[in-house]
Motif scaffolding. Structure first.
Motif, PDB file in Angstrom:
ATOM      1  N   SER A 137       0.840  -1.192   0.000  1.00 18.72           N
ATOM      2  CA  SER A 137       0.000   0.000   0.000  1.00 18.72           C
ATOM      3  C   SER A 137       0.879   1.248   0.000  1.00 18.72           C
ATOM      4  N   ARG A 141       1.817   0.201   5.014  1.00 21.15           N
ATOM      5  CA  ARG A 141       1.242  -0.563   6.123  1.00 21.15           C
ATOM      6  C   ARG A 141       0.809  -1.961   5.701  1.00 21.15           C
ATOM      7  N   TYR A 142       0.206  -2.044   4.521  1.00 17.41           N
ATOM      8  CA  TYR A 142      -0.383  -3.315   4.096  1.00 17.41           C
ATOM      9  C   TYR A 142       0.427  -3.976   2.985  1.00 17.41           C
ATOM     10  N   LEU A 179      -3.973 -10.656   2.493  1.00 20.64           N
ATOM     11  CA  LEU A 179      -3.695  -9.300   2.976  1.00 20.64           C
ATOM     12  C   LEU A 179      -3.054  -9.380   4.356  1.00 20.64           C
ATOM     13  N   ASP A 181      -1.382  -6.864   7.597  1.00 20.76           N
ATOM     14  CA  ASP A 181      -1.067  -5.586   8.229  1.00 20.76           C
ATOM     15  C   ASP A 181       0.332  -5.710   8.812  1.00 20.76           C
ATOM     16  N   PHE A 203      -3.113  -2.605  -5.167  1.00 24.49           N
ATOM     17  CA  PHE A 203      -3.917  -1.659  -4.394  1.00 24.49           C
ATOM     18  C   PHE A 203      -4.476  -0.578  -5.310  1.00 24.49           C
ATOM     19  N   HIS A 207      -7.848   4.255  -1.841  1.00 23.85           N
ATOM     20  CA  HIS A 207      -9.017   3.476  -1.435  1.00 23.85           C
ATOM     21  C   HIS A 207      -8.564   2.202  -0.720  1.00 23.85           C
ATOM     22  N   GLU A 208      -9.398   1.709   0.147  1.00 21.50           N
ATOM     23  CA  GLU A 208      -9.126   0.425   0.785  1.00 21.50           C
ATOM     24  C   GLU A 208      -9.734  -0.683  -0.071  1.00 21.50           C
ATOM     25  N   GLN A 209      -9.173  -0.785  -1.262  1.00 20.69           N
ATOM     26  CA  GLN A 209      -9.640  -1.760  -2.240  1.00 20.69           C
ATOM     27  C   GLN A 209      -8.447  -2.375  -2.958  1.00 20.69           C
ATOM     28  N   SER A 233     -12.853  -5.473  -1.435  1.00 22.26           N
ATOM     29  CA  SER A 233     -12.506  -4.727  -0.238  1.00 22.26           C
ATOM     30  C   SER A 233     -11.405  -5.430   0.536  1.00 22.26           C
ATOM     31  N   PHE A 234     -10.911  -4.776   1.578  1.00 26.04           N
ATOM     32  CA  PHE A 234      -9.895  -5.400   2.417  1.00 26.04           C
ATOM     33  C   PHE A 234     -10.466  -6.596   3.169  1.00 26.04           C
TER      34      PHE A 234
END
Length: 670
Positions: A137, A141-142, A179, A181, A203, A207-209, A233-234
């Protein structure tokens, strides 16, 4: 026959340097090349991988070695990782280079990072199975990646007891999206997808997509013909799908996440990806084909701004790089056709310069930085090539018997003398949805410079059905197996004879896959035109081919446009085995024993038919551990040596029997 010759900027003239020398087959199969590149946010640093094949007779069998290097501005590239663990899937994020590798103590391929300043590589994340591809991301973070689930230990225990039954096409393991974290105290991967195959993950900016390319099964056919891009989505919930039809290629979001550019197909029957579509997520995913009349094939894309996309296009035997704006769909050139054969591009939002991997007739794929429409070479992976005598290479245009204009690449003998006729090796590409570009054509199956220095003319025809000339041209060979498409090969040979360059009685043909089909057809149905043939992973029986391939759906949709049971006799008559009795062309047949695309039985069938008729020299060579093409250097070198020995025997020496099957490998052991 009408023929036109156009000298290209890539044409290589004969070298008359006192230091010039011939190339060897070992050197041909061990050239180094640049495999991938990633660029930092400010465009000042490029991390890339260099592939170095193993040394024949010295190294143990295995894949090539992959090294990680870094280039800064105009400085000489520096090696960062060069051990034998290997490097894959390189990216730059923040102040670190990320890559996948299986290093000391790893059970599976894991994700590593190394500082842009150098130092030791550090493990970022290990999974319960190998990580195939990944993305980070924007804030780091991701981590999202693709991988299979943990292997079932019960299966291993049962296998030890002898229970090893395989259920054909029903036991394919899915590759999932995961996914993580990375800021968590103990990062754990969450599986986002279940009953579908995932081929890529990225990513969506802002957006968190995640953008994933999915297919209903893990079968190759569904990868080719039934995949689509989805937004999830996440939590793994599907939130949108981007409607396309037929084959799918690369997809990239604009930096602000508004536009999604996709390389796709014109329709379900389009043989290859090459159309450029852009979805606007602010307008209900409205889609536009932004280059509707493009008479080429788009091969790569990248965003240079929220509104500006750059694309790499194949045009005939050349490539070009252009920029296009979303507001007005205006294009402007960045790399003109004829500068080099560009393989892919890597841009950075907000930076005018970008990087490209490219080759020419004088060198394999290297790294270039493109500034102000100028290509600046960054790497020189094979400096010894400067000492090799380079043959003349150019694009020619000729007319088929039905007046269609065709293109091909012509390579002259190194010691070419005007007025002399030379033996010919015609090299036919596979697909047929592929094409030859006027760049580095030296491969184990087409050792260009070696053959040229042995006194051969080499010809690489882009027959009807090839890509690089738009959708309509690429469909011309459909529903006509071995018909006009293979007549185009004979017409190319005849054009070179009429040109006074080739001895028509000493013409050979070779190729792999669909090119192997052409080589088998040339040795049987068109035997009067060819004096030698080398067939690789080729088709001999179009009826049994349909029942043994892993791409039956694709064959029907973009090649045959019919099924065997709709016209059995036609399929039989378009098969080389049907014409085996009249074959008088000596043919060497080679095949990987683990080939699932074109089953080795295709080669075994033709061999047995020809051997039983007994009218012509024939030999079958199988390569254990190899599939639809030889990947390992020892198998590649063995192939090259057999190819050239066969051509020499029947095109230069006038042999009537097959040469000895032994090769002098034992003499080279160290």
């Amino acid at each position: 026959m009408f023929l036109r010759i156009g000298l290209s900027a890539l044409c290589v003239a004969l070298s008359f340097s006192a230091s010039a020398r011939d190339i060897t087959l070992t050197e041909t199969v061990t050239v180094k090349s640049i495999n991938s590149v990633a660029v930092s946010d400010d465009g000042s640093v490029a991390a890339f991988t260099r592939v170095s094949p193993r040394t024949p007779y010295v190294d143990d069998d295995g894949g090539s070695f992959v090294e990680l290097l870094v280039a800064r501005d105009n400085a000489e590239p520096v090696s960062f990782v060069n051990d034998k663990s290997g490097v894959g899937a390189v990216s730059i994020h923040g102040d670190a280079i990320y890559f996948t590798s299986k290093r000391d103590g790893d059970e599976h391929t894991s994700l590593y990072k190394i500082s842009l300043q150098g130092g030791e590589a550090q493990k970022v994340f290990s999974h319960e199975n190998s990580i195939f591809s990944y993305t980070l991301s924007e804030d780091g973070r991701y981590l999202a990646f693709t991988a299979r689930s943990k292997a079932d230990e019960t299966d291993k225990k049962l296998a030890k007891k002898g229970f090893k039954a395989e259920i054909y096409e029903e036991e394919n393991e899915f590759t999932h999206a995961w996914l993580v974290d990375l800021t968590a105290e103990s990062p754990m991967a969450a599986q986002l997808t279940k009953e579908q195959q995932i081929y890529s993950v990225a990513f969506r900016p802002g957006h968190e997509q995640l953008l994933v390319r999915t297919a209903p099964t893990a079968l190759v056919d569904d990868n080719y013909m039934s995949s689509e891009y989805q937004l999830i989505s996440f939590a793994g919930v599907e939130e949108a799908a981007f409607a396309t039809t037929g084959k799918l290629g690369k997809a990239e979001f604009s930096p602000d996440g508004r536009y999604l550019a996709v390389i796709g197909a014109a329709d379900y029957n389009d043989p290859a990806t090459g159309r450029l579509y852009v979805f606007d997520t602010q307008n209900d995913n409205e889609v536009r084909e932004v280059l509707p009349d493009y008479q080429g094939h788009v091969q790569d894309i990248d965003w240079r701004g929220n509104d500006e996309l750059i694309y790499l296009g194949a045009i005939g035997t050349e490539t070009e790089v252009q920029a296009i704006t979303m507001q007005w769909l205006e294009t402007r050139p960045l790399v003109a056709a004829g500068e080099a054969v560009v393989v892919d591009i890597e841009a950075t939002p907000g930076q005018s310069s970008f990087y490209a991997r490219a080759n020419t007739a004088s060198h394999p794929t290297e790294l270039f930085r493109v500034e102000n429409q100028t290509m600046l070479r960054v790497t020189d992976s094979n400096p010894w090539l400067a000492d090799i005598t380079m043959p003349r290479q150019e694009t020619i245009t000729y007319e088929a018997r039905d007046d269609i204009d065709l293109q091909g690449i012509l390579v002259y003998p190194t010691d070419y003398q005007e007025g002399t006729r030379y033996p010919l090796i015609t090299v036919v590409h596979g697909g047929p949805e592929a094409h030859y570009s006027n760049g580095w054509l030296d491969r184990y199956g087409s050792p260009v410079k070696y053959a040229a220095q042995q006194g051969y003319v080499l010809f690489f025809p882009n027959y009807r059905g090839s890509t690089g000339r738009g959708v309509e041209f690429s469909k011309l060979g459909q529903n006509d197996y071995a018909g006009k498409e293979f007549d185009d090969l004979v017409d190319g040979k005849n054009a070179l004879v009429e040109m006074g360059l080739v001895d028509g009685e000493r013409a050979g043909i070779t190729g792999g896959s669909y090119g192997g089909f052409a080589s088998a057809w040339g040795a049987t149905a068109q035997t009067e035109h060819w004096a030698a043939s080398v067939m690789f992973v080729g088709i001999s029986d179009n009826i049994s081919k349909f029942g043994t391939t892993d791409i039956a759906k694709e064959m029907h949709a973009v090649h045959a446009r019919s099924y065997p049971w709709e016209k059995w006799q036609w399929y039989l008559e378009r098969s080389p085995i049907y014409h085996a009795e009249k074959a008088r062309t000596p043919i060497l047949i080679m095949h990987g024993k683990e080939d699932t695309r074109v089953h080795p039985s295709q080669s075994m069938e033709l061999y047995r038919y020809l051997k039983t008729h007994g009218n012509v020299p024939v030999r079958l060579v199988l390569y254990p551990g190899e599939g639809h093409g030889n990947r390992r250097v020892a198998a590649q070198l063995d192939y090259s040596m057999r190819l050239m020995r066969w051509m020499d025997s029947f095109l230069k020496e006038g042999a009537t029997e097959a040469p000895a099957h032994e090769l002098p490998h034992a003499e080279q052991l160290q």
